[in-house]
Write an enzyme that holds these catalytic residues in place. Structure first.
Site, PDB file in Angstrom:
ATOM      1  N   GLU A   1      -9.714 -10.707  -7.358  1.00 13.71           N
ATOM      2  CA  GLU A   1      -8.696  -9.666  -7.189  1.00 13.71           C
ATOM      3  C   GLU A   1      -7.546  -9.806  -8.187  1.00 13.71           C
ATOM      4  OE1 GLU A   1      -9.507  -8.718  -2.451  1.00 13.71           O
ATOM      5  OE2 GLU A   1      -7.648  -9.732  -3.026  1.00 13.71           O
TER       6      GLU A   1
ATOM      7  N   PHE B   1     -15.398   3.500   6.927  1.00 14.33           N
ATOM      8  CA  PHE B   1     -14.061   3.885   6.482  1.00 14.33           C
ATOM      9  C   PHE B   1     -13.870   3.776   4.971  1.00 14.33           C
ATOM     10  CE2 PHE B   1     -13.881  -0.560   8.004  1.00 14.33           C
ATOM     11  CZ  PHE B   1     -13.435  -1.217   6.863  1.00 14.33           C
TER      12      PHE B   1
ATOM     13  N   HIS C   1      -2.083  -5.492   1.576  1.00 17.57           N
ATOM     14  CA  HIS C   1      -3.379  -6.152   1.372  1.00 17.57           C
ATOM     15  C   HIS C   1      -3.121  -7.603   1.004  1.00 17.57           C
ATOM     16  CE1 HIS C   1      -7.393  -7.116  -0.156  1.00 17.57           C
ATOM     17  NE2 HIS C   1      -6.745  -7.752  -1.112  1.00 17.57           N
TER      18      HIS C   1
ATOM     19  N   LYS D   1       0.819  -1.216   0.000  1.00 23.18           N
ATOM     20  CA  LYS D   1       0.000   0.000   0.000  1.00 23.18           C
ATOM     21  C   LYS D   1       0.860   1.278   0.000  1.00 23.18           C
ATOM     22  CE  LYS D   1      -3.929  -2.242   2.359  1.00 23.18           C
ATOM     23  NZ  LYS D   1      -4.932  -2.114   3.461  1.00 23.18           N
TER      24      LYS D   1
ATOM     25  N   ARG E   1      -1.904 -14.479   4.545  1.00 20.71           N
ATOM     26  CA  ARG E   1      -2.642 -13.762   5.597  1.00 20.71           C
ATOM     27  C   ARG E   1      -1.891 -13.868   6.929  1.00 20.71           C
ATOM     28  NH1 ARG E   1      -6.897 -10.293   4.405  1.00 20.71           N
ATOM     29  NH2 ARG E   1      -7.212 -10.474   6.646  1.00 20.71           N
TER      30      ARG E   1
ATOM     31  N   ARG F   1       2.734  -6.489   8.919  1.00 22.95           N
ATOM     32  CA  ARG F   1       2.048  -5.323   9.509  1.00 22.95           C
ATOM     33  C   ARG F   1       2.698  -4.876  10.813  1.00 22.95           C
ATOM     34  NH1 ARG F   1      -4.052  -7.112   7.596  1.00 22.95           N
ATOM     35  NH2 ARG F   1      -4.156  -5.736   5.782  1.00 22.95           N
TER      36      ARG F   1
ATOM     37  N   ASN G   1      -2.034   0.163   6.922  1.00 23.44           N
ATOM     38  CA  ASN G   1      -1.455  -1.074   7.460  1.00 23.44           C
ATOM     39  C   ASN G   1      -0.567  -1.826   6.465  1.00 23.44           C
ATOM     40  OD1 ASN G   1      -3.480  -1.966   5.818  1.00 23.44           O
ATOM     41  ND2 ASN G   1      -4.663  -2.978   7.422  1.00 23.44           N
TER      42      ASN G   1
ATOM     43  N   THR H   1      -5.179  -7.048  10.976  1.00 22.06           N
ATOM     44  CA  THR H   1      -5.533  -5.804  10.281  1.00 22.06           C
ATOM     45  C   THR H   1      -4.975  -4.589  11.030  1.00 22.06           C
ATOM     46  OG1 THR H   1      -7.565  -6.869   9.498  1.00 22.06           O
ATOM     47  CG2 THR H   1      -7.459  -4.456   9.352  1.00 22.06           C
TER      48      THR H   1
ATOM     49  N   TYR I   1     -12.432  -2.458  -3.569  1.00 28.19           N
ATOM     50  CA  TYR I   1     -12.931  -2.605  -2.193  1.00 28.19           C
ATOM     51  C   TYR I   1     -14.457  -2.532  -2.126  1.00 28.19           C
ATOM     52  CZ  TYR I   1      -8.370  -2.457   0.202  1.00 28.19           C
ATOM     53  OH  TYR I   1      -7.117  -2.745   0.701  1.00 28.19           O
TER      54      TYR I   1
HETATM   55  P1  ADP Z   1      -7.805  -6.867   5.896  1.00 37.06           P
HETATM   56  O1  ADP Z   1      -7.015  -5.939   5.000  1.00 37.06           O
HETATM   57  O2  ADP Z   1      -7.005  -7.337   7.072  1.00 37.06           O
HETATM   58  O3  ADP Z   1      -8.452  -8.002   5.139  1.00 37.06           O
HETATM   59  P2  ADP Z   1     -10.450  -5.651   5.996  1.00 37.06           P
HETATM   60  O4  ADP Z   1     -10.751  -6.417   4.754  1.00 37.06           O
HETATM   61  O5  ADP Z   1     -11.393  -5.787   7.137  1.00 37.06           O
HETATM   62  O6  ADP Z   1      -8.984  -5.994   6.549  1.00 37.06           O
HETATM   63  O7  ADP Z   1     -10.364  -4.098   5.659  1.00 37.06           O
HETATM   64  C1  ADP Z   1      -9.782  -3.657   4.450  1.00 37.06           C
HETATM   65  C2  ADP Z   1      -8.878  -2.485   4.757  1.00 37.06           C
HETATM   66  O8  ADP Z   1      -9.658  -1.406   5.246  1.00 37.06           O
HETATM   67  C3  ADP Z   1      -7.850  -2.738   5.862  1.00 37.06           C
HETATM   68  O9  ADP Z   1      -6.687  -3.390   5.413  1.00 37.06           O
HETATM   69  C4  ADP Z   1      -7.552  -1.323   6.319  1.00 37.06           C
HETATM   70  O10 ADP Z   1      -6.661  -0.639   5.429  1.00 37.06           O
HETATM   71  C5  ADP Z   1      -8.935  -0.680   6.226  1.00 37.06           C
HETATM   72  N1  ADP Z   1      -9.663  -0.778   7.502  1.00 37.06           N
HETATM   73  C6  ADP Z   1     -10.173  -1.885   8.087  1.00 37.06           C
HETATM   74  N2  ADP Z   1     -10.804  -1.617   9.240  1.00 37.06           N
HETATM   75  C7  ADP Z   1     -10.684  -0.274   9.412  1.00 37.06           C
HETATM   76  C8  ADP Z   1     -11.115   0.648  10.422  1.00 37.06           C
HETATM   77  N3  ADP Z   1     -11.802   0.238  11.493  1.00 37.06           N
HETATM   78  N4  ADP Z   1     -10.800   1.963  10.249  1.00 37.06           N
HETATM   79  C9  ADP Z   1     -10.125   2.392   9.168  1.00 37.06           C
HETATM   80  N5  ADP Z   1      -9.684   1.576   8.176  1.00 37.06           N
HETATM   81  C10 ADP Z   1      -9.953   0.262   8.300  1.00 37.06           C
HETATM   82 MG    MG Z   2      -9.889  -7.938   3.620  1.00 38.96          MG
END
Ligand code: ADP
Ligand code: MG
Length: 140
Positions: free
Chosen positions: A127, A58, A116, A10, A86, A103, A113, A92, A50
Site C-alpha cells: 500500500e 461491496f 483506512h 477517506k 488499527r 471511527r 468509515n 470497521t 482494494y
Molecule cells: P477495514 O477497513 O477495517 O480493514 P475491510 O478491509 O474488511 O475493513 O474492508 C475495506 C473497506 O470496505 C472498509 O473500510 C469499508 O469502507 C468497506 N466495507 C467493509 N465491509 C463492508 C460492508 N459489509 N458493506 C459495505 N462496505 C464495507
Molecule cells: Mg482492510
C-alpha cells in the site's frame, strides 16, 4: 520495532472537515507522518488498491465511494505502527467502534468509515508503494 503503515483519510471525513482532528489523533498516539498527499483517487486506482476485495458484494460501491471526493493519503511511522494504528482506527463498523477511536468519532457507517489502515507488514509494503516512491518518505 519501528514500522510504517499506510493511512487514508477517506472522502467522508475530508467532507466533514475532520482532516486536522484525525492527524492530531495520529500524532497523539505517536504515529508520525513521514509522507502526506492529498489527491482525488481515480476509480481504477481505487480498484487496484482494494483488489483483495474484488469478489466482495461491496467492491463497486466501495471503490465508487473512494473516488467520490478528495482523500488524504499518509505514511505513518512509529513503534508497532500497523497494529497500534488499527487499534486507534477502531472496528470497521463505526457502530461497534469503542470510544476514543477515529471511527467512533468520525465514521458514519460500515462503508463510510472515515479512515483506512494497512492490516499487515505485507499489506503495508504494497500500500505504501502504491502511492509513494521511496524518495517521498522522509526520515524523522
Ligand atoms: P477495514 O477497513 O477495517 O480493514 P475491510 O478491509 O474488511 O475493513 O474492508 C475495506 C473497506 O470496505 C472498509 O473500510 C469499508 O469502507 C468497506 N466495507 C467493509 N465491509 C463492508 C460492508 N459489509 N458493506 C459495505 N462496505 C464495507
Ligand atoms: Mg482492510
Amino acid at each position: 520495532m519501528s514500522e510504517r503503515t499506510l493511512a487514508i483519510i477517506k472522502p467522508d471525513a475530508v467532507k466533514k472537515d475532520a482532516i486536522g482532528d484525525i492527524i492530531k489523533m495520529y500524532e497523539g498516539a505517536g504515529l508520525r507522518p513521514v509522507a502526506i498527499r492529498m489527491m482525488r483517487m481515480p476509480k481504477p486506482t481505487a480498484e487496484g488498491f482494494y483488489a483483495v476485495h474484488k469478489a466482495r458484494p461491496f467492491f463497486d460501491s466501495l471503490t465508487t465511494f473512494m473516488a467520490s471526493g478528495p482523500v488524504v493519503v499518509l505514511v505513518l511511522e512509529g513503534k508497532d505502527a500497523i497494529k497500534r494504528h488499527r487499534d486507534l482506527m477502531g472496528a470497521t463498523d463505526p457502530a461497534k467502534a469503542v470510544a476514543g477511536t477515529i471511527r467512533k468519532a468520525h465514521g458514519t457507517n460500515i462503508e463510510y468509515n472515515a479512515v483506512h489502515g494497512s492490516d499487515s507488514p505485507e499489506t503495508a509494503r504494497f500500500e505504501i508503494g502504491y502511492f509513494f516512491p521511496e524518495m517521498d518518505l522522509v526520515a524523522r
